[in-house]
Design a protein around this motif. Sequence first.
Motif, PDB file in Angstrom:
ATOM      1  N   ALA A 102       0.831  -1.197   0.000  1.00 13.22           N
ATOM      2  CA  ALA A 102       0.000   0.000   0.000  1.00 13.22           C
ATOM      3  C   ALA A 102       0.867   1.249   0.000  1.00 13.22           C
ATOM      4  O   ALA A 102       2.020   1.234   0.467  1.00 13.22           O
ATOM      5  CB  ALA A 102      -0.897   0.003   1.233  1.00 13.22           C
ATOM      6  N   ALA A 103       0.315   2.327  -0.489  1.00 13.57           N
ATOM      7  CA  ALA A 103       1.020   3.607  -0.467  1.00 13.57           C
ATOM      8  C   ALA A 103       1.345   3.988   0.977  1.00 13.57           C
ATOM      9  O   ALA A 103       0.537   3.808   1.889  1.00 13.57           O
ATOM     10  CB  ALA A 103       0.154   4.684  -1.112  1.00 13.57           C
ATOM     11  N   GLY A 104       2.566   4.476   1.167  1.00 12.29           N
ATOM     12  CA  GLY A 104       2.965   4.976   2.479  1.00 12.29           C
ATOM     13  C   GLY A 104       3.283   3.922   3.512  1.00 12.29           C
ATOM     14  O   GLY A 104       3.388   4.227   4.702  1.00 12.29           O
ATOM     15  N   LYS A 105       3.481   2.681   3.112  1.00 10.43           N
ATOM     16  CA  LYS A 105       3.715   1.597   4.080  1.00 10.43           C
ATOM     17  C   LYS A 105       5.071   1.724   4.781  1.00 10.43           C
ATOM     18  O   LYS A 105       5.207   1.368   5.953  1.00 10.43           O
ATOM     19  CB  LYS A 105       3.631   0.241   3.379  1.00 10.43           C
ATOM     20  N   VAL A 132       6.449   4.785   0.165  1.00 11.06           N
ATOM     21  CA  VAL A 132       7.060   5.470   1.312  1.00 11.06           C
ATOM     22  C   VAL A 132       6.102   6.550   1.820  1.00 11.06           C
ATOM     23  O   VAL A 132       5.512   7.294   1.028  1.00 11.06           O
ATOM     24  CB  VAL A 132       8.420   6.087   0.919  1.00 11.06           C
ATOM     25  N   ARG A 133       5.976   6.654   3.121  1.00 14.72           N
ATOM     26  CA  ARG A 133       5.081   7.653   3.729  1.00 14.72           C
ATOM     27  C   ARG A 133       5.608   9.066   3.470  1.00 14.72           C
ATOM     28  O   ARG A 133       6.819   9.258   3.289  1.00 14.72           O
ATOM     29  CB  ARG A 133       4.977   7.409   5.230  1.00 14.72           C
ATOM     30  N   PRO A 134       4.746  10.068   3.478  1.00 10.94           N
ATOM     31  CA  PRO A 134       5.213  11.448   3.408  1.00 10.94           C
ATOM     32  C   PRO A 134       6.186  11.738   4.552  1.00 10.94           C
ATOM     33  O   PRO A 134       5.920  11.390   5.712  1.00 10.94           O
ATOM     34  CB  PRO A 134       3.924  12.264   3.550  1.00 10.94           C
ATOM     35  N   GLY A 135       7.300  12.335   4.225  1.00  5.91           N
ATOM     36  CA  GLY A 135       8.342  12.583   5.216  1.00  5.91           C
ATOM     37  C   GLY A 135       9.353  11.460   5.306  1.00  5.91           C
ATOM     38  O   GLY A 135      10.413  11.609   5.942  1.00  5.91           O
ATOM     39  N   GLN A 267      13.653  12.937   0.256  1.00  6.97           N
ATOM     40  CA  GLN A 267      12.522  12.907   1.176  1.00  6.97           C
ATOM     41  C   GLN A 267      11.225  13.014   0.393  1.00  6.97           C
ATOM     42  O   GLN A 267      11.074  13.868  -0.481  1.00  6.97           O
ATOM     43  CB  GLN A 267      12.620  14.042   2.195  1.00  6.97           C
ATOM     44  N   VAL A 268      10.303  12.136   0.718  1.00  8.86           N
ATOM     45  CA  VAL A 268       9.028  12.076   0.007  1.00  8.86           C
ATOM     46  C   VAL A 268       8.080  13.117   0.595  1.00  8.86           C
ATOM     47  O   VAL A 268       7.908  13.212   1.807  1.00  8.86           O
ATOM     48  CB  VAL A 268       8.413  10.658   0.125  1.00  8.86           C
TER      49      VAL A 268
END
Length: 269
Positions: A102-105, A132-135, A267-268
């Motif tokens: 999933a997105a941001g896992k 990757v999660r935001p940040g 960094q995402v």
Amino acid sequence: MTSGDVYTHGHQPAVVAQHARRTAEDCAAFARHVIHADSQVLDVGCGPASITVGLARWAAHGHVTGVEVGEEILATAAESVADAGIGNVTLTEASVYELPYAAGKFDVAYAHQVMQHLSDPVAALSEMARVVRPGGWVAVRDSDYSTMRGYPSSTEITRWREVYRKVCRHNGAEPDAGRHLFSWFRAAGLANVQMSASVWQFWTPETRQNWGYSWADRCLRTSFARQAVEYGYATSDEMEQIAAGWRTWADDPDGYFHFIHCEVLAQVS
């Protein structure tokens, strides 16, 4: 990678043995400060999992997921994880182009010397960023084969570099990937980047002989060796000569070799 990509090295014993010498300390130091004890880390192209094990030790209260294509190399990775007594690693067969997450896992998605083997590294980076999660961070390290130089000068090793780069590009990949990483990250929409570079050196008797004799074997008994002949970039006799050149260099007490790795942390958002 997918079934459409061709892995230039192959997973023969000479390749796997060389890759199993890699450690997180050697290959992921540039990303150490973003991997915390509770981090969820994705290791793309984990190979025999020698780096994966180190990442798992850094994320001792988190988890590391290693992905690869091919059951055989994943079996080797599983052995490495079991031998290390590491319990916070999951290994999965998956393509970097279609990660089954999933997105941001993840907090960090990491890849070492993977982009140089891909036909679409920008798509791969975009997919790594998706999970990757935001940040969080995408961390990639890749070498540049044109910087692979040594002493004494060797016509055979010069020829090896030429043949290898032709084979890699025949496979739709970029052997000098390191210098392209910055532009690939930008094309993938990852503009918030930190760049660094490091050098691998081979000059002690142990490192020189390991590197030289490994490449001698890889010029004779791996997918690269087969592809070089099948594609018409070298003959079998020439590959034998190149292998002999590697052994001669490895046995020379004055022998020295180095090459550059480029490293990117993004960094995402």
